[in-house]
Design a protein around this motif. Structure first.
Motif, PDB file in Angstrom:
ATOM      1  N   GLY A  27     -29.856  18.248 -35.542  1.00  0.00           N
ATOM      2  CA  GLY A  27     -28.814  17.490 -36.210  1.00  0.00           C
ATOM      3  C   GLY A  27     -28.153  16.491 -35.276  1.00  0.00           C
ATOM      4  N   ARG A  28     -27.925  16.905 -34.046  1.00  0.00           N
ATOM      5  CA  ARG A  28     -27.337  16.005 -33.048  1.00  0.00           C
ATOM      6  C   ARG A  28     -28.296  14.872 -32.719  1.00  0.00           C
ATOM      7  N   ALA A  29     -29.581  15.190 -32.618  1.00  0.00           N
ATOM      8  CA  ALA A  29     -30.578  14.163 -32.330  1.00  0.00           C
ATOM      9  C   ALA A  29     -30.647  13.136 -33.451  1.00  0.00           C
ATOM     10  N   PHE A  30     -30.573  13.596 -34.706  1.00  0.00           N
ATOM     11  CA  PHE A  30     -30.607  12.657 -35.828  1.00  0.00           C
ATOM     12  C   PHE A  30     -29.359  11.778 -35.829  1.00  0.00           C
ATOM     13  N   LEU A  31     -28.200  12.364 -35.531  1.00  0.00           N
ATOM     14  CA  LEU A  31     -26.986  11.557 -35.419  1.00  0.00           C
ATOM     15  C   LEU A  31     -27.154  10.487 -34.348  1.00  0.00           C
ATOM     16  N   LEU A  32     -27.690  10.876 -33.189  1.00  0.00           N
ATOM     17  CA  LEU A  32     -27.872   9.909 -32.102  1.00  0.00           C
ATOM     18  C   LEU A  32     -28.886   8.828 -32.489  1.00  0.00           C
ATOM     19  N   SER A  33     -29.857   9.187 -33.320  1.00  0.00           N
ATOM     20  CA  SER A  33     -30.785   8.171 -33.835  1.00  0.00           C
ATOM     21  C   SER A  33     -30.041   7.120 -34.637  1.00  0.00           C
ATOM     22  N   THR A  34     -29.085   7.573 -35.441  1.00  0.00           N
ATOM     23  CA  THR A  34     -28.333   6.624 -36.259  1.00  0.00           C
ATOM     24  C   THR A  34     -27.366   5.804 -35.399  1.00  0.00           C
ATOM     25  N   VAL A  35     -26.845   6.402 -34.333  1.00  0.00           N
ATOM     26  CA  VAL A  35     -26.008   5.636 -33.404  1.00  0.00           C
ATOM     27  C   VAL A  35     -26.848   4.558 -32.723  1.00  0.00           C
ATOM     28  N   ALA A  36     -28.075   4.924 -32.321  1.00  0.00           N
ATOM     29  CA  ALA A  36     -28.966   3.947 -31.693  1.00  0.00           C
ATOM     30  C   ALA A  36     -29.311   2.812 -32.652  1.00  0.00           C
ATOM     31  N   ALA A  37     -29.446   3.137 -33.931  1.00  0.00           N
ATOM     32  CA  ALA A  37     -29.842   2.136 -34.925  1.00  0.00           C
ATOM     33  C   ALA A  37     -28.677   1.269 -35.399  1.00  0.00           C
ATOM     34  N   TYR A  38     -27.475   1.864 -35.496  1.00  0.00           N
ATOM     35  CA  TYR A  38     -26.351   1.157 -36.118  1.00  0.00           C
ATOM     36  C   TYR A  38     -25.145   0.963 -35.196  1.00  0.00           C
ATOM     37  N   GLY A  39     -25.203   1.481 -33.982  1.00  0.00           N
ATOM     38  CA  GLY A  39     -24.089   1.298 -33.070  1.00  0.00           C
ATOM     39  C   GLY A  39     -22.807   1.890 -33.629  1.00  0.00           C
ATOM     40  N   ASN A  40     -21.700   1.160 -33.488  1.00  0.00           N
ATOM     41  CA  ASN A  40     -20.399   1.642 -33.952  1.00  0.00           C
ATOM     42  C   ASN A  40     -20.309   1.747 -35.469  1.00  0.00           C
ATOM     43  N   GLU A  41     -21.304   1.229 -36.181  1.00  0.00           N
ATOM     44  CA  GLU A  41     -21.315   1.292 -37.643  1.00  0.00           C
ATOM     45  C   GLU A  41     -22.030   2.544 -38.160  1.00  0.00           C
ATOM     46  N   PHE A  42     -22.319   3.507 -37.280  1.00  0.00           N
ATOM     47  CA  PHE A  42     -23.077   4.682 -37.721  1.00  0.00           C
ATOM     48  C   PHE A  42     -22.316   5.470 -38.780  1.00  0.00           C
ATOM     49  N   VAL A  43     -20.981   5.471 -38.735  1.00  0.00           N
ATOM     50  CA  VAL A  43     -20.208   6.193 -39.748  1.00  0.00           C
ATOM     51  C   VAL A  43     -20.428   5.578 -41.125  1.00  0.00           C
ATOM     52  N   ASP A  44     -20.508   4.260 -41.185  1.00  0.00           N
ATOM     53  CA  ASP A  44     -20.778   3.593 -42.463  1.00  0.00           C
ATOM     54  C   ASP A  44     -22.146   4.004 -43.001  1.00  0.00           C
ATOM     55  N   TYR A  45     -23.109   4.138 -42.098  1.00  0.00           N
ATOM     56  CA  TYR A  45     -24.436   4.568 -42.542  1.00  0.00           C
ATOM     57  C   TYR A  45     -24.378   5.983 -43.112  1.00  0.00           C
ATOM     58  N   TRP A  46     -23.658   6.871 -42.432  1.00  0.00           N
ATOM     59  CA  TRP A  46     -23.534   8.241 -42.920  1.00  0.00           C
ATOM     60  C   TRP A  46     -22.766   8.295 -44.241  1.00  0.00           C
ATOM     61  N   GLU A  47     -21.854   7.380 -44.425  1.00  0.00           N
ATOM     62  CA  GLU A  47     -21.170   7.305 -45.727  1.00  0.00           C
ATOM     63  C   GLU A  47     -22.183   6.977 -46.813  1.00  0.00           C
ATOM     64  N   GLY A  48     -23.141   6.111 -46.488  1.00  0.00           N
ATOM     65  CA  GLY A  48     -24.203   5.810 -47.437  1.00  0.00           C
ATOM     66  C   GLY A  48     -25.074   7.018 -47.724  1.00  0.00           C
ATOM     67  N   LEU A  49     -25.359   7.804 -46.689  1.00  0.00           N
ATOM     68  CA  LEU A  49     -26.122   9.034 -46.903  1.00  0.00           C
ATOM     69  C   LEU A  49     -25.358   9.997 -47.808  1.00  0.00           C
ATOM     70  N   ARG A  50     -24.046  10.096 -47.580  1.00  0.00           N
ATOM     71  CA  ARG A  50     -23.241  10.990 -48.422  1.00  0.00           C
ATOM     72  C   ARG A  50     -23.258  10.528 -49.872  1.00  0.00           C
ATOM     73  N   GLU A  51     -23.113   9.222 -50.070  1.00  0.00           N
ATOM     74  CA  GLU A  51     -23.146   8.689 -51.435  1.00  0.00           C
ATOM     75  C   GLU A  51     -24.505   8.917 -52.087  1.00  0.00           C
ATOM     76  N   ASN A  52     -25.546   9.048 -51.257  1.00  0.00           N
ATOM     77  CA  ASN A  52     -26.890   9.305 -51.787  1.00  0.00           C
ATOM     78  C   ASN A  52     -27.200  10.798 -51.821  1.00  0.00           C
ATOM     79  N   ASP A  53     -26.134  11.606 -51.699  1.00  0.00           N
ATOM     80  CA  ASP A  53     -26.217  13.057 -51.923  1.00  0.00           C
ATOM     81  C   ASP A  53     -27.055  13.797 -50.885  1.00  0.00           C
ATOM     82  N   VAL A  54     -26.841  13.487 -49.585  1.00  0.00           N
ATOM     83  CA  VAL A  54     -27.462  14.272 -48.528  1.00  0.00           C
ATOM     84  C   VAL A  54     -26.783  15.634 -48.465  1.00  0.00           C
ATOM     85  N   ASP A  55     -27.524  16.679 -48.206  1.00  0.00           N
ATOM     86  CA  ASP A  55     -26.975  18.019 -47.975  1.00  0.00           C
ATOM     87  C   ASP A  55     -26.995  18.293 -46.474  1.00  0.00           C
ATOM     88  N   VAL A  56     -25.840  18.618 -45.895  1.00  0.00           N
ATOM     89  CA  VAL A  56     -25.737  18.895 -44.470  1.00  0.00           C
ATOM     90  C   VAL A  56     -25.388  20.368 -44.278  1.00  0.00           C
TER      91      VAL A  56
END
Length: 378
Positions: free
Chosen positions: A194-223
């Motif tokens: 889970g930490r590695a996947f988060l870091l992947s999104t940080v690498a891809a989106y920089g400081n905007e990674f939270v916005d990306y995760w908001e998109g995942l939440r809106e698309n009904d990701v289960d964590v």
């Protein structure tokens, strides 16, 4: 006669939750652990999947080590909260009650350094190791204090069911309607994948990674809290067709005779976060000679092969020291663009990223089990 090896669990909280309770000493929070009476009992901290399951690598490691050193015995310790358990002990100036940490990641080492100033692990005395020169040149913790030795590595991507979905080609694809309600992920504060996947999104989106995760939440990701919860309890039960996991999962799936159709590998944008696992020696160990014999033992060709196959991870040794067989090479997949943050890049940033993620998404994490019985390093 070789004695029985055994596993002991110890309690603790989540990676960030522990940091909040380190200022006070509470006997209920920190139960004293019994010291092994025998000086030849090596206390090895690790994560649960190393020592549990049908054919865990830990059982083979213990048997082989005790055959090599007939007077030795391994006691496995599986802390519920992983490295944060020892951060707490350090802050309370308590004894570690352990000798070796097996499965330490760079992110965990950075967390430890940001949480405490005490020397939990010692600088490695490499002159004690005969096999130190076998390690792949591309593997390194980047630790300026040289406290951990790589023992394997893996890449985190997505495992999916090709009978239900096509592979997502990019991170953005996961936000599309096609992938709504399909993804199982893990809490990055508790889970290494889970930490590695988060870091992947940080690498891809920089400081905007939270916005990306908001998109995942809106698309009904289960964590879920841990990899075991999401993969074993959910994905293998076919509740959803995609899970954050290792790109080597097809090795284990093939060995367990599971559906290979349901164990296809996707690496969005061709990327996969490299998760290096290492071994470190506790600074206050009273069994230093035995600890270093174990560290060197982990770099033997036989044991590296066992770890690679049983844990479905890439070994730490150069290829000339290994013979992994055709099944490993056929099913293990490396991403086109491996991603890895260095120690320096993580230091001063990791805790903030985890806190930011937790503030926004911590309440979304699913933990429907009656009690916690797994490790934060899965």
């Amino acid at each position: 006669m070789r004695r029985r090896t055994f596993v002991r669990g110890v309690g603790g909280g989540s990676m960030l939750a522990v940091a909040g309770c380190l200022e006070r000493e509470d006997e209920d929070d920190e139960p004293e652990e019994a010291q092994p009476e025998d000086e030849n009992t090596l206390r090895v901290v690790t994560y649960s999947s190393m020592v549990t399951g049908e054919t865990p690598a830990g059982a083979v490691l213990a048997e082989a080590f005790e055959e090599e050193l007939p007077d030795a015995e391994i006691e496995w310790i599986v802390p519920e909260a992983g490295i944060e358990h020892y951060a707490q002990r350090a802050r309370l100036e308590a004894e570690m009650n352990a000798d070796v940490y097996l499965g330490l990641t760079p992110a965990e080492l950075v967390f430890l350094d940001e949480a405490v100033s005490a020397d939990v692990f010692e600088r490695l005395e490499r002159e004690r190791l005969e096999r130190d020169g076998r390690i792949r040149a591309d593997l390194s913790f980047g630790d300026p204090d040289d406290r951990a030795l790589p023992i394997d590595s893996g890449y985190v991507g997505l495992v999916y069911d090709e009978s239900v979905l096509e592979a997502p080609e990019t991170f953005e694809d996961l936000l599309a309607e096609e992938y709504a309600g399909t993804v199982l992920a893990q809490d990055p504060r508790r889970s290494a994948p889970g930490r590695a996947f988060l870091l992947s999104t940080v690498a891809a989106y920089g400081n905007e990674f939270v916005d990306y995760w908001e998109g995942l939440r809106e698309n009904d990701v289960d964590v879920y809290e841990r990899w075991t919860d999401s993969y074993v309890d959910e994905y293998l039960e076919e509740t959803r067709p995609m899970v954050v996991s290792y790109t080597t999962d097809r090795i284990a799936a093939n060995a367990a005779d599971r559906s290979m159709e349901r164990h296809q590998i996707a690496t969005p944008d061709g990327q996969g976060y490299e998760n290096v696992e290492g071994v470190a020696v506790f600074a206050d160990t009273g069994r230093r000679e035995l600890a270093y014999e174990f560290v060197d033992f982990l770099l033997s060709s036989q044991i590296q092969t066992e770890i690679a196959i049983r844990n479905a991870q890439f070994p730490a040794l150069e290829r000339q020291y290994l013979d992994l067989g055709t099944e490993f090479t056929a099913f293990a997949r490396q991403p086109e663009q491996p991603v890895r943050f260095t120690y320096d890049e993580l230091h001063g940033n990791l805790t903030g990223w985890l806190e930011e993620w937790g503030e926004e998404f911590g309440e979304d994490v699913i933990d429907d089990r009656p009690e916690i019985d797994d490790t934060g390093t899965d």
